[in-house]
Design an enzyme around this catalytic site. Structure first.
Site, short mmCIF file in Angstrom:
data_model
loop_
_atom_site.label_atom_id
_atom_site.label_comp_id
_atom_site.label_asym_id
_atom_site.label_seq_id
_atom_site.Cartn_x
_atom_site.Cartn_y
_atom_site.Cartn_z
N ARG A 1 38.27 67.66 48.47
CA ARG A 1 37.68 66.54 49.06
C ARG A 1 38.73 65.87 50.07
NH1 ARG A 1 37.66 60.61 47.27
NH2 ARG A 1 36.31 59.65 48.79
N GLU B 1 29.59 64.63 43.30
CA GLU B 1 30.29 64.92 44.48
C GLU B 1 31.14 66.21 44.31
OE1 GLU B 1 31.39 60.85 44.45
OE2 GLU B 1 31.78 61.36 46.75
N ARG C 1 36.73 45.17 47.45
CA ARG C 1 36.82 45.09 48.71
C ARG C 1 35.89 44.11 49.41
NH1 ARG C 1 35.97 51.24 49.68
NH2 ARG C 1 37.48 51.92 48.05
N HIS D 1 31.53 58.46 52.07
CA HIS D 1 30.55 58.95 50.88
C HIS D 1 29.77 60.08 51.20
CE1 HIS D 1 31.20 54.39 48.81
NE2 HIS D 1 32.23 55.51 48.24
N ASN E 1 40.34 66.71 44.00
CA ASN E 1 40.25 65.49 44.73
C ASN E 1 41.53 64.64 44.53
OD1 ASN E 1 39.65 62.91 45.68
ND2 ASN E 1 37.82 62.64 44.34
#
Ligand code: AMP
Length: 397
Positions: free
Chosen positions: A90, A384, A240, A179, A7
């Site tokens: 990823r 993940e 965010r 996601h 990743n």
């Protein structure tokens, strides 16, 4: 078969080596500050965490250090590169081009590059990692697993914005969602837990981490999700903003003299619970302050939970019901206060929180609704890396 899961961010490279048969993690770690000064953190399962400064001008050196660590005589987990059968990457944004994982070849790389405008920070960094691995491990098959792919099943009415249609036609401005690997992994697990076919479930997954999104999974397909063209939309997150009135941008431009880049920086890095609380983005710190009576920390957490509850409500409408609600990721798995705050809004669904089970529950798969609750609510830890490993194996078989 061992799969190396990568990743890659702009200055970091996370890795995990997984035995695909047993699904056990053999070793994992992260290269950080790539291009600055460089540091490698490495941990063999069952071993001590090692940290070392390394000179890493680019991702190429970083991946070389990772492979060296994995093959290290004393602390490594493989003897040679031959014991790494595949690499799963990823990849953040696959646009409309990629609706599932792919075996990486030059055509795929070009396709990902074509999506760079949609994720200018992530996609180029992801591809740097792909290139670095290709150079270090020529001949090893690589698979790309996209954050956006799972959401490509959304219907038009969920992904088209209320904007002139030409922007969609010209630039593909639409909701993509992120996601996806986690939403897919958790919703599949939800079906296993419920003992029902995946294709007959109405599930809402709340992936609540530093970046956070909610997803409606109807009959095994994502039908809506809270993030949009970029990961900025939706929930109020760590830093965010999530949803805001777009007119605020012009207002801030006039009042504060901020240009668009500065406003985007505020929306991405200085907003969310961090902005509301006055500088806290970690929910452990927020909870501590809230329990000590701090007003801004309290509203930050209340705004966070309220937004999650509003999205759940809208997805119940989108699916005309819900069977299963799952909490996952750093906050969803660990923060009992956030979970109970959210569930307080869900009485109309017949949801009842089992306070005893929920309190103190961290990182463990468990039902947190009572036996009488009309909807099953569970903590379902996401993984993940394992999801990427499974995708990699299934594509190469
Ligand atoms: P993630 O992005 O999924 O790694 O989630 C990271 C976030 O999870 C952190 O910023 C924290 O806000 C939250 N988190 C992690 N551990 C805990 C904990 N024990 N209690 C509350 N929040 C936690």
């Amino acid at each position: 078969m061992n799969v190396l899961v990568i990743n890659c961010g702009s200055s970091s490279l996370k890795f995990q080596l997984i035995n695909a048969e047993t699904e056990a993690t053999l070793a994992k770690g992260i290269c950080e500050r790539i291009g600055i000064d460089g540091a490698l953190t490495y941990k063999k399962t069952g071993g001590e965490k090692e940290q070392s400064k390394k000179d890493m001008p680019t991702h190429k050196e970083a991946i070389a250090f990772v492979l060296e660590a994995l093959m290290n005589e004393a602390t490594g987990v493989v003897k040679s590169l031959d014991e790494i059968s595949a690499v799963g990457h990823r990849l953040v944004h696959g646009g409309e081009e990629f609706s599932s994982s792919v075996v990486i070849n030059e055509e795929v790389i070009k396709g990902v590059e074509a999506c760079n405008d949609l994720a200018p920070l992530h996609n180029p960094a992801n591809l740097t990692g792909v290139r670095a691995c290709q150079e270090a491990m020529p001949g090893t098959p690589m698979v790309g697993v996209f954050d956006t792919a799972f959401h490509q099943t959304m219907p038009e009415h969920a992904y088209i914005y209320g904007l002139p249609f030409e922007y969609y036609e010209k630039y593909k401005v639409r909701r993509y969602g992120f996601h996806g690997t986690s939403h897919s992994f958790v919703s599949k697990r939800a079906a296993e837990i419920a003992g029902k076919p995946y294709e007959q479930m109405k599930t809402i997954v709340c992936h609540l981490g530093n970046g956070a999104s909610v997803c409606a999974v109807l009959n095994g397909k994502s039908v809506d999700t809270s993030m949009g063209l970029t990961p900025l939309e939706g929930l109020a997150m760590g830093t965010r903003s999530g949803d805001v009135d777009p007119a605020i941008l012009e207002f801030l431009n006039k009042k504060e003299g901020l240009d668009i880049a500065q406003i985007m920086n505020v929306l991405n890095k200085k907003s969310g619970v961090y902005g509301i609380s006055g500088g806290l983005s970690d929910f452990r710190d927020l909870t501590e302050k809230r329990l000590a009576g701090d007003h801004q920390a309290t509203i930050a957490m209340e705004v966070f939970a309220y937004r999650v509850a509003k999205y759940i409500g809208s997805y119940v409408a989108a699916m005309n019901g819900v069977d299963f609600i799952a909490f996952t990721a750093g906050i969803g798995e660990n923060d009992d206060l956030v979970r109970s705050d959210v569930m307080e809004y869900l009485g109309y669904l017949g949801v009842e929180l089992d306070k005893e089970v929920n309190t103190g529950l961290r990182g463990e798969e468990k039902r947190i609704s009572t036996e009488d609750s009309k909807v099953e609510v569970w903590v379902v830890p996401t993984d993940e890396e394992l999801a990427i490993c499974r995708e990699t194996v299934s594509l190469l078989q």
